[in-house]
Design an enzyme around this catalytic site. Structure first.
Site, PDB file in Angstrom:
ATOM      1  N   GLU A  93       0.763  -1.019   0.319  1.00  0.00           N
ATOM      2  CA  GLU A  93       0.419   0.099  -0.166  1.00  0.00           C
ATOM      3  C   GLU A  93       0.578   1.291   0.047  1.00  0.00           C
ATOM      4  O   GLU A  93       1.772   1.277   0.474  1.00  0.00           O
ATOM      5  CB  GLU A  93      -0.760  -0.207   1.337  1.00  0.00           C
ATOM      6  CG  GLU A  93      -2.215   0.220   1.048  1.00  0.00           C
ATOM      7  CD  GLU A  93      -3.347   1.301   0.266  1.00  0.00           C
ATOM      8  OE1 GLU A  93      -2.028   2.111  -0.704  1.00  0.00           O
ATOM      9  OE2 GLU A  93      -3.500   1.658   0.894  1.00  0.00           O
ATOM     10  N   ASP A  94       0.315   2.916  -0.319  1.00  0.00           N
ATOM     11  CA  ASP A  94       1.089   3.715  -0.198  1.00  0.00           C
ATOM     12  C   ASP A  94       0.883   3.670   0.885  1.00  0.00           C
ATOM     13  O   ASP A  94       2.270   4.736   1.497  1.00  0.00           O
ATOM     14  CB  ASP A  94       0.342   4.378  -1.461  1.00  0.00           C
ATOM     15  CG  ASP A  94      -1.162   5.162  -0.952  1.00  0.00           C
ATOM     16  OD1 ASP A  94      -1.758   4.166  -0.935  1.00  0.00           O
ATOM     17  OD2 ASP A  94      -1.211   5.505  -2.016  1.00  0.00           O
ATOM     18  N   PHE A 136      -1.030  16.374   4.418  1.00  0.00           N
ATOM     19  CA  PHE A 136      -1.884  15.996   3.032  1.00  0.00           C
ATOM     20  C   PHE A 136       0.033  15.481   2.108  1.00  0.00           C
ATOM     21  O   PHE A 136       0.137  16.645   1.901  1.00  0.00           O
ATOM     22  CB  PHE A 136      -2.786  16.546   2.824  1.00  0.00           C
ATOM     23  CG  PHE A 136      -2.915  15.388   1.794  1.00  0.00           C
ATOM     24  CD1 PHE A 136      -4.260  14.378   1.898  1.00  0.00           C
ATOM     25  CD2 PHE A 136      -2.882  15.696   0.043  1.00  0.00           C
ATOM     26  CE1 PHE A 136      -4.345  13.649   1.155  1.00  0.00           C
ATOM     27  CE2 PHE A 136      -3.751  14.722  -0.640  1.00  0.00           C
ATOM     28  CZ  PHE A 136      -4.376  14.479  -0.502  1.00  0.00           C
ATOM     29  N   ARG A 163       1.845  12.513  -8.309  1.00  0.00           N
ATOM     30  CA  ARG A 163       1.489  10.551  -8.436  1.00  0.00           C
ATOM     31  C   ARG A 163       3.604  10.227  -8.687  1.00  0.00           C
ATOM     32  O   ARG A 163       4.114   9.621  -8.284  1.00  0.00           O
ATOM     33  CB  ARG A 163       1.137   9.925  -8.867  1.00  0.00           C
ATOM     34  CG  ARG A 163      -0.539   9.503  -8.816  1.00  0.00           C
ATOM     35  CD  ARG A 163      -1.358   8.452  -9.383  1.00  0.00           C
ATOM     36  NE  ARG A 163      -2.203   8.237  -8.939  1.00  0.00           N
ATOM     37  CZ  ARG A 163      -3.328   7.890  -7.468  1.00  0.00           C
ATOM     38  NH1 ARG A 163      -2.526   7.197  -7.377  1.00  0.00           N
ATOM     39  NH2 ARG A 163      -4.182   8.243  -7.739  1.00  0.00           N
TER      40      ARG A 163
END
Ligand code: IMP
Ligand code: MG
Length: 173
Positions: free
Chosen positions: A97-98, A150, A163
């Site tokens: 997972e990221d 974030f 990304r």
């Protein structure tokens, strides 16, 4: 409108840590074959890079999930948008997972996948925001623990952008 991105973890640090995780995972699965599962889209850069440093035989599969939420937080009810191509039965599975934020998505996903009878199932995440956790998730490998900010890059997006950044950055609006 262009956002400002401040570097949180440099390309060199990310690359070095992924190489290290690859070595650790290779030892952990010595004598076995590891089946990597990428959670799209965020996990794709991390999984591909990690796979290059794993020295035991590797197979890969991909899935895509969408979480019913308001866009900034997930609800924990996950819809499988693209399922895995292959069954997990008897495989030594490593979910890649990221980031783990509230933990809602992954706790639900791990539950669903465990029902498919893998031989073993572990979880590896590039980033972990432990301060945000609302659901318990057993994480086996963490690249970096990060503060409650974030972040983008290395697969992580802000409105589908960034990304492709080769480092982890904090979005300044
Ligand atoms: P959770 O269910 O709250 O753990 O949600 C995890 C998902 O939210 C991740 O797989 C990401 O897609 C997204 N996410 C959480 N935090 C961030 C962030 O800082 N940047 C980009 N995406 C994030
Ligand atoms: Mg994700």
């Amino acid at each position: 409108m262009a956002e400002k991105i401040d570097v949180l973890i440099s390309k060199e640090e990310v690359d070095a840590r992924i190489a290290e995780l690859g070595r650790i995972i290779s030892e952990e699965y010595a004598g076995k074959q590891v089946h990597l599962i990428c959670v799209l889209k965020g996990g794709v850069f991390f999984m591909c890079e990690l796979a290059k440093y794993i020295t035991v035989p590797v197979t890969m599969d991909f899935m895509s999930v969408s979480s019913y939420g308001d866009g900034t937080s997930s609800s924990g009810v996950v819809k499988i948008v693209k399922d895995l191509d292959e069954p997990l039965e008897g495989k030594d599975v490593l979910v890649v997972e990221d980031i783990i934020d509230s933990g809602r998505t992954l706790s639900y996903l791990m539950e669903i996948l465990a029902k498919r009878h893998p031989n073993s199932m572990r979880l590896c995440t590039l980033l972990d925001k432990p301060d945000r956790r609302v659901r318990d998730v057993k994480v086996d490998h963490v690249g970096f623990e990060i503060p409650d900010e974030f972040v983008v890059g290395y697969g992580l997006d802000y409105a589908q952008k960034y990304r492709n950044l080769p480092y982890i950055g904090i979005v300044r609006l």
